[in-house]
Design a protein around this motif. Structure first.
Motif, short mmCIF file in Angstrom:
data_model
loop_
_atom_site.label_atom_id
_atom_site.label_comp_id
_atom_site.label_asym_id
_atom_site.label_seq_id
_atom_site.Cartn_x
_atom_site.Cartn_y
_atom_site.Cartn_z
N LEU A 167 0.83 -1.20 0.00
CA LEU A 167 0.00 0.00 0.00
C LEU A 167 0.87 1.26 0.00
N VAL A 168 1.89 1.28 0.83
CA VAL A 168 2.80 2.42 0.87
C VAL A 168 3.46 2.60 -0.49
N LYS A 169 3.94 1.50 -1.07
CA LYS A 169 4.58 1.57 -2.39
C LYS A 169 3.60 2.10 -3.43
N GLY A 170 2.37 1.60 -3.41
CA GLY A 170 1.37 2.05 -4.37
C GLY A 170 1.07 3.53 -4.24
N LEU A 171 0.93 4.01 -3.02
CA LEU A 171 0.66 5.43 -2.80
C LEU A 171 1.83 6.29 -3.27
N LEU A 172 3.03 5.83 -3.00
CA LEU A 172 4.20 6.58 -3.45
C LEU A 172 4.31 6.57 -4.97
N ASP A 173 3.98 5.43 -5.58
CA ASP A 173 4.06 5.30 -7.04
C ASP A 173 3.06 6.21 -7.76
N VAL A 174 1.93 6.51 -7.12
CA VAL A 174 0.96 7.40 -7.77
C VAL A 174 1.17 8.86 -7.40
N GLY A 175 2.23 9.14 -6.66
CA GLY A 175 2.59 10.53 -6.43
C GLY A 175 2.47 11.09 -5.03
N LEU A 176 2.01 10.31 -4.07
CA LEU A 176 1.98 10.82 -2.70
C LEU A 176 3.41 11.05 -2.23
N SER A 177 3.66 12.17 -1.62
CA SER A 177 5.00 12.50 -1.17
C SER A 177 5.45 11.57 -0.04
N SER A 178 6.70 11.19 -0.10
CA SER A 178 7.27 10.33 0.96
C SER A 178 7.45 11.11 2.26
N ASP A 179 7.28 12.43 2.20
CA ASP A 179 7.32 13.27 3.39
C ASP A 179 5.95 13.84 3.73
N ALA A 180 4.88 13.24 3.17
CA ALA A 180 3.53 13.77 3.35
C ALA A 180 3.15 13.80 4.82
N TYR A 181 2.64 14.92 5.24
CA TYR A 181 2.12 15.06 6.59
C TYR A 181 0.66 14.61 6.60
N LYS B 201 12.33 -5.07 11.93
CA LYS B 201 12.72 -5.35 10.54
C LYS B 201 11.70 -4.75 9.57
N LEU B 202 10.43 -4.86 9.89
CA LEU B 202 9.40 -4.29 9.03
C LEU B 202 9.47 -2.77 9.04
N LYS B 203 9.71 -2.20 10.20
CA LYS B 203 9.83 -0.74 10.33
C LYS B 203 10.96 -0.23 9.42
N ILE B 204 12.07 -0.94 9.41
CA ILE B 204 13.21 -0.55 8.58
C ILE B 204 12.90 -0.74 7.10
N LYS B 205 12.16 -1.78 6.75
CA LYS B 205 11.76 -1.98 5.35
C LYS B 205 10.90 -0.82 4.85
N VAL B 206 9.95 -0.39 5.67
CA VAL B 206 9.10 0.74 5.30
C VAL B 206 9.95 2.00 5.17
#
Length: 91
Positions: free
Chosen positions: A8-22, A46-51
């Motif tokens: 989900l995070v990858k998908g949101l980033l791929d469609v343009g949501l900023s990785s620094d979005a507040y 480990k999951l936290k670091i992957k994200v």
């Protein structure tokens, strides 16, 4: 991010949501995703670091929101070490 939903995070980033979005609210709890990860109690390290790696790969600012300081305050040594190794600095 704090649920560890990598796809989900990858998908949101791929469609343009900023990785620094507040969270786009107007209170003192407005933080970018790396800060939220720093404060995510009980999340597998480990999951936290992957994200976090995904966010950084997509352009997240390592120091935005003082994620390293938050990780240190939360006594999350492994995430603080990851952030420091990735170039984060404390205030």
């Amino acid at each position: 991010c704090v649920d560890g939903e990598l796809e989900l995070v990858k998908g949101l980033l791929d469609v343009g949501l900023s990785s620094d979005a507040y969270t786009y609210t107007n209170d003192e709890g407005d933080w970018p995703p790396l800060r939220w990860l720093s404060e995510a109690e009980g999340m597998d390290a480990k999951l936290k670091i992957k994200v976090a790696k995904l966010l950084l790969k997509k352009g997240a600012c390592i120091d935005e929101g003082d994620a390293l300081e938050a990780a240190e305050d939360a006594d999350d040594e492994s995430f603080a070490a990851f952030l420091a190794a990735a170039g984060a600095t404390s205030i």
